[in-house]
Write a protein that holds these residues in place. Structure first.
Motif, mmCIF file in Angstrom:
data_model
loop_
_atom_site.group_PDB
_atom_site.id
_atom_site.type_symbol
_atom_site.label_atom_id
_atom_site.label_comp_id
_atom_site.label_asym_id
_atom_site.label_seq_id
_atom_site.Cartn_x
_atom_site.Cartn_y
_atom_site.Cartn_z
ATOM 1 N N ILE A 5 0.835 -1.204 0.000
ATOM 2 C CA ILE A 5 0.000 0.000 0.000
ATOM 3 C C ILE A 5 0.870 1.255 0.000
ATOM 4 C CG2 ILE A 5 -1.744 1.306 1.284
ATOM 5 C CD1 ILE A 5 -2.744 -1.468 2.330
ATOM 6 N N ILE A 8 2.160 1.837 -3.489
ATOM 7 C CA ILE A 8 1.106 2.378 -4.356
ATOM 8 C C ILE A 8 0.889 3.860 -4.047
ATOM 9 C CG2 ILE A 8 -1.370 2.308 -4.869
ATOM 10 C CD1 ILE A 8 -1.181 -0.775 -4.442
ATOM 11 N N LYS A 20 -7.058 5.292 -9.070
ATOM 12 C CA LYS A 20 -7.023 4.348 -7.951
ATOM 13 C C LYS A 20 -6.617 3.003 -8.529
ATOM 14 C CE LYS A 20 -9.923 5.678 -4.258
ATOM 15 N NZ LYS A 20 -11.064 5.303 -3.443
ATOM 16 N N LEU A 23 -6.941 -3.478 -5.903
ATOM 17 C CA LEU A 23 -6.270 -4.455 -5.062
ATOM 18 C C LEU A 23 -7.344 -5.319 -4.402
ATOM 19 C CD1 LEU A 23 -3.164 -3.850 -2.972
ATOM 20 C CD2 LEU A 23 -4.960 -5.292 -2.077
ATOM 21 N N LEU A 65 -6.657 -0.544 3.892
ATOM 22 C CA LEU A 65 -7.006 -0.483 2.470
ATOM 23 C C LEU A 65 -8.058 0.584 2.206
ATOM 24 C CD1 LEU A 65 -7.085 -4.282 1.628
ATOM 25 C CD2 LEU A 65 -5.531 -2.588 0.641
ATOM 26 N N VAL A 71 -5.897 3.409 -3.538
ATOM 27 C CA VAL A 71 -6.231 1.999 -3.693
ATOM 28 C C VAL A 71 -7.742 1.851 -3.812
ATOM 29 C CG1 VAL A 71 -6.208 -0.278 -2.588
ATOM 30 C CG2 VAL A 71 -4.195 1.188 -2.443
ATOM 31 N N ALA A 73 -9.981 -0.892 -3.225
ATOM 32 C CA ALA A 73 -9.887 -2.200 -2.583
ATOM 33 C C ALA A 73 -11.195 -2.965 -2.646
ATOM 34 C CB ALA A 73 -9.477 -2.031 -1.123
#
Length: 145
Positions: A5, A8, A20, A23, A65, A71, A73
């Motif tokens: 993370i 990223i 984004k 993941l 997340l 991210v 997620a």
């Protein structure tokens, strides 16, 4: 997962771009116990200590997340994951599925490994998907082409 993370989040992005990165994280149905009727009691009073520690870790990853601005997620929350080669868990499958069908609030239907894998692919490919995916959503996602 923190290292991933962090990597990223440090990745440069274009100004004003709302990029984004997808993941998928395989969590567990029990991570959602506090959100279902009776689940908080089971979580706090009945869960063994080893499970409580496991759930603390799963929930921490989910929270990390969801807090990331870079991210997208998908948290897959399967219950018992199985396939036909897992002879040791086959007897438990009907118990989980019947309890779930009867509405036992803290017991989710089992998920075949192929269903989980197909749902993960769909979550990664579909930019509109994110957040918690329980067995119902995983089954629907797995049906997509």
């Amino acid at each position: 997962l923190d290292i991933l993370i962090d990597a990223i989040e440090k990745k440069p992005s274009l100004p004003f771009a709302n990029t984004k990165y997808p993941l998928a994280f395989v969590s567990c149905a029990e991570a959602g116990w506090p959100d279902v009727p009776g689940g908080k009691f089971v979580d706090e009073k009945l869960a063994p200590e080893w499970l409580k520690g496991y759930l603390v870790a799963k929930r921490a990853v989910e929270a990390r997340l969801m807090s990331s601005s870079k991210v997208r997620a998908c948290m897959m929350r399967p219950s018992l994951i199985w396939d036909y080669s897992k002879y040791d868990v086959l007897p438990a499958i009907p118990i989980f599925n019947i309890a779930s069908a009867l509405g036992v609030p803290f017991v989710d239907k089992t998920v075949r490994v192929e269903t989980l894998a197909d749902a993960i692919v769909q979550c990664i490919e579909d930019d509109d998907l994110e957040g918690v995916q329980r067995y119902m959503q995983m089954e629907e996602l797995a049906k997509r082409d």
